[in-house]
Design a protein around this motif. Structure first.
Motif, PDB file in Angstrom:
ATOM      1  N   LEU A 119      79.232 -44.149  85.574  1.00  0.00           N
ATOM      2  CA  LEU A 119      77.820 -44.023  85.247  1.00  0.00           C
ATOM      3  C   LEU A 119      77.652 -44.277  83.752  1.00  0.00           C
ATOM      4  O   LEU A 119      78.562 -43.994  82.961  1.00  0.00           O
ATOM      5  CB  LEU A 119      77.291 -42.630  85.590  1.00  0.00           C
ATOM      6  CG  LEU A 119      77.521 -42.140  87.017  1.00  0.00           C
ATOM      7  CD1 LEU A 119      76.955 -40.731  87.176  1.00  0.00           C
ATOM      8  CD2 LEU A 119      76.879 -43.087  88.021  1.00  0.00           C
ATOM      9  N   VAL A 120      76.525 -44.817  83.362  1.00  0.00           N
ATOM     10  CA  VAL A 120      76.195 -44.970  81.949  1.00  0.00           C
ATOM     11  C   VAL A 120      74.819 -44.366  81.714  1.00  0.00           C
ATOM     12  O   VAL A 120      73.969 -44.353  82.610  1.00  0.00           O
ATOM     13  CB  VAL A 120      76.199 -46.446  81.504  1.00  0.00           C
ATOM     14  CG1 VAL A 120      77.609 -47.009  81.527  1.00  0.00           C
ATOM     15  CG2 VAL A 120      75.276 -47.307  82.371  1.00  0.00           C
ATOM     16  N   TYR A 121      74.617 -43.859  80.500  1.00  0.00           N
ATOM     17  CA  TYR A 121      73.285 -43.353  80.152  1.00  0.00           C
ATOM     18  C   TYR A 121      72.931 -43.776  78.737  1.00  0.00           C
ATOM     19  O   TYR A 121      73.806 -44.092  77.918  1.00  0.00           O
ATOM     20  CB  TYR A 121      73.205 -41.832  80.318  1.00  0.00           C
ATOM     21  CG  TYR A 121      74.089 -41.025  79.385  1.00  0.00           C
ATOM     22  CD1 TYR A 121      73.651 -40.666  78.105  1.00  0.00           C
ATOM     23  CD2 TYR A 121      75.356 -40.600  79.796  1.00  0.00           C
ATOM     24  CE1 TYR A 121      74.447 -39.915  77.253  1.00  0.00           C
ATOM     25  CE2 TYR A 121      76.157 -39.851  78.961  1.00  0.00           C
ATOM     26  CZ  TYR A 121      75.698 -39.504  77.685  1.00  0.00           C
ATOM     27  OH  TYR A 121      76.500 -38.771  76.840  1.00  0.00           O
ATOM     28  N   ASN A 122      71.627 -43.799  78.457  1.00  0.00           N
ATOM     29  CA  ASN A 122      71.124 -44.179  77.148  1.00  0.00           C
ATOM     30  C   ASN A 122      71.293 -42.996  76.198  1.00  0.00           C
ATOM     31  O   ASN A 122      70.730 -41.924  76.422  1.00  0.00           O
ATOM     32  CB  ASN A 122      69.649 -44.591  77.251  1.00  0.00           C
ATOM     33  CG  ASN A 122      69.105 -45.120  75.943  1.00  0.00           C
ATOM     34  OD1 ASN A 122      69.097 -44.443  74.925  1.00  0.00           O
ATOM     35  ND2 ASN A 122      68.619 -46.363  75.970  1.00  0.00           N
ATOM     36  N   THR A 123      72.083 -43.173  75.147  1.00  0.00           N
ATOM     37  CA  THR A 123      72.410 -42.064  74.255  1.00  0.00           C
ATOM     38  C   THR A 123      71.229 -41.618  73.397  1.00  0.00           C
ATOM     39  O   THR A 123      71.257 -40.522  72.817  1.00  0.00           O
ATOM     40  CB  THR A 123      73.578 -42.455  73.329  1.00  0.00           C
ATOM     41  OG1 THR A 123      73.256 -43.679  72.638  1.00  0.00           O
ATOM     42  CG2 THR A 123      74.852 -42.650  74.129  1.00  0.00           C
ATOM     43  N   LYS A 124      70.190 -42.448  73.285  1.00  0.00           N
ATOM     44  CA  LYS A 124      69.007 -42.061  72.515  1.00  0.00           C
ATOM     45  C   LYS A 124      68.000 -41.288  73.356  1.00  0.00           C
ATOM     46  O   LYS A 124      67.134 -40.585  72.805  1.00  0.00           O
ATOM     47  CB  LYS A 124      68.334 -43.310  71.932  1.00  0.00           C
ATOM     48  CG  LYS A 124      69.144 -44.002  70.839  1.00  0.00           C
ATOM     49  CD  LYS A 124      68.348 -45.131  70.210  1.00  0.00           C
ATOM     50  CE  LYS A 124      69.092 -45.750  69.035  1.00  0.00           C
ATOM     51  NZ  LYS A 124      68.307 -46.847  68.392  1.00  0.00           N
ATOM     52  N   LEU A 125      68.098 -41.435  74.674  1.00  0.00           N
ATOM     53  CA  LEU A 125      67.098 -40.824  75.555  1.00  0.00           C
ATOM     54  C   LEU A 125      67.655 -39.703  76.426  1.00  0.00           C
ATOM     55  O   LEU A 125      66.874 -38.912  76.972  1.00  0.00           O
ATOM     56  CB  LEU A 125      66.489 -41.908  76.461  1.00  0.00           C
ATOM     57  CG  LEU A 125      65.826 -43.093  75.743  1.00  0.00           C
ATOM     58  CD1 LEU A 125      65.361 -44.130  76.755  1.00  0.00           C
ATOM     59  CD2 LEU A 125      64.655 -42.616  74.893  1.00  0.00           C
ATOM     60  N   VAL A 126      68.959 -39.637  76.544  1.00  0.00           N
ATOM     61  CA  VAL A 126      69.593 -38.616  77.384  1.00  0.00           C
ATOM     62  C   VAL A 126      70.606 -37.864  76.536  1.00  0.00           C
ATOM     63  O   VAL A 126      71.462 -38.484  75.897  1.00  0.00           O
ATOM     64  CB  VAL A 126      70.303 -39.250  78.595  1.00  0.00           C
ATOM     65  CG1 VAL A 126      71.001 -38.185  79.438  1.00  0.00           C
ATOM     66  CG2 VAL A 126      69.311 -40.039  79.446  1.00  0.00           C
ATOM     67  N   PRO A 127      70.533 -36.531  76.506  1.00  0.00           N
ATOM     68  CA  PRO A 127      71.492 -35.769  75.702  1.00  0.00           C
ATOM     69  C   PRO A 127      72.886 -35.805  76.315  1.00  0.00           C
ATOM     70  O   PRO A 127      73.044 -36.026  77.514  1.00  0.00           O
ATOM     71  CB  PRO A 127      70.921 -34.351  75.731  1.00  0.00           C
ATOM     72  CG  PRO A 127      70.160 -34.287  77.013  1.00  0.00           C
ATOM     73  CD  PRO A 127      69.570 -35.665  77.197  1.00  0.00           C
ATOM     74  N   GLU A 128      73.900 -35.606  75.493  1.00  0.00           N
ATOM     75  CA  GLU A 128      75.268 -35.545  75.987  1.00  0.00           C
ATOM     76  C   GLU A 128      75.381 -34.420  77.020  1.00  0.00           C
ATOM     77  O   GLU A 128      74.895 -33.311  76.808  1.00  0.00           O
ATOM     78  CB  GLU A 128      76.234 -35.279  74.835  1.00  0.00           C
ATOM     79  CG  GLU A 128      77.691 -35.275  75.259  1.00  0.00           C
ATOM     80  CD  GLU A 128      78.633 -35.104  74.085  1.00  0.00           C
ATOM     81  OE1 GLU A 128      79.856 -35.025  74.310  1.00  0.00           O
ATOM     82  OE2 GLU A 128      78.145 -35.039  72.933  1.00  0.00           O
TER      83      GLU A 128
END
Length: 323
Positions: A119-128
């Motif tokens: 899975l990948v997520y947007n680091t600016k829009l989703v917190p770690e």
């Protein structure tokens, strides 16, 4: 030669692989003789397959021989399994060096590289820590913001879909329905669109392969990679000898070459892919495969129920898409 079935999409015919490095002969006079041809059907991108083909050409010239073959080079092994009548079994040279988990039980196909689903997520829009596994993709908070390619077109998306069904507890049809509902009737045309959609902020999270994610991270995209805590899968792509190939022995030589230590080391060092051999270490940025939680993924089983899964998926996605 039998026609490759529609499940092996994006097939590209390469002719004249022994013709002095040229992808295609410019004129009839430049064309190699029949015995000098290598004919491939291939699914991987050119950046992956072409260096292998070029290196094979060099090896052919060094050996003073010009083999030709009919081979399906690349593609998820579920697709190869689904088209069993198109291929002839062959156990490649150095088969004992291939990790047992990646071997074809009956030699129908030769594994090429190991491809964990991630899975990948947007680091600016989703917190770690905001996305940790498949179960998150069923949450209403992500509704309409998930990048997922059409599993009827993308082999990696089909693998991911079956992996989710294995990893998430509950009724399979209910999981399919909930995931389709969370896409809000939208799926991407191809797997190559997933990471760009997430990096650009159109989607918050996406389903892709480890290889693709690592390449985009190295390029500086605003994404982070997550191996699903509830279980990933690592299904190889592979190559196969086409049944009735005109140059069977030459085809076998090419299959042998794709799993040679030389080629497999190239995969690990240059393409962010994991080797299927036990004696080739992964690139330093990759965590050991043993540390990635794995779902119980059955390649033959996934292939056998492909039509049923895709039929259910199309129904639930279509139902969601109705006005």
């Amino acid at each position: 030669m039998k026609r490759i079935c529609p499940l092996l999409l994006a097939a590209l015919l390469l002719a004249g692989a022994a013709a002095c490095g040229a992808k295609e002969p410019e004129t009839a006079a430049d064309a190699p003789q029949e015995r000098e041809r290598l004919v491939l059907y291939t699914a991987p991108k050119e950046e992956v397959y072409w260096p292998v083909v070029q290196e094979f050409e060099r090896r052919i010239r060094e050996e003073g021989d010009s083999p030709g073959a009919d081979v399906m080079f690349g593609g998820g092994v579920e697709s190869l399994e689904s088209c069993r009548d198109c291929f002839a079994p062959y156990v490649c040279a150095e088969a004992e060096e291939i990790q047992e988990r990646f071997r074809s039980p009956d030699g129908l196909w030769t594994p090429f590289s190991a491809l964990p689903v991630a899975l990948v997520y947007n680091t600016k829009l989703v917190p770690e820590g905001g996305v940790t596994g498949w179960a998150d993709l069923l949450s209403p908070r992500l509704r309409g913001r998930i990048a997922f390619a059409d599993p009827a077109v993308s082999g990696s998306s089909f693998t991911a879909l079956v992996t989710m069904l294995q990893a998430v507890e509950g009724d399979e049809q209910e999981i399919l329905r909930r995931f389709a509902e969370n896409l809000a009737g939208r799926q991407l045309e191809g797997s190559g669109d997933v990471v760009g959609s997430v990096a650009g902020g159109t989607d918050l999270v996406g389903v892709t392969l480890e290889e693709t994610a690592l390449k985009h991270i190295a390029a500086g995209d605003n994404i982070a990679l997550v191996y699903p805590a509830d279980g990933s899968s690592c299904v190889p792509d592979g190559s196969a000898l086409i049944r009735g190939a005109a140059h069977e022995e030459n085809a076998k030589r090419f299959l042998d070459f794709t799993v040679s230590r030389e080629v497999q080391s190239l995969l690990a060092g240059e393409f962010c892919r994991r080797s299927v051999r036990g004696d080739v270490e992964p690139e330093a940025s990759m965590i050991p495969l043993e540390e990635i939680p794995m779902a119980d993924y059955d390649v033959a089983g996934a292939s056998g129920r492909r039509d049923a899964v895709l039929m259910s998926w199309a129904f639930y996605l279509g139902e969601e898409g109705e006005p």
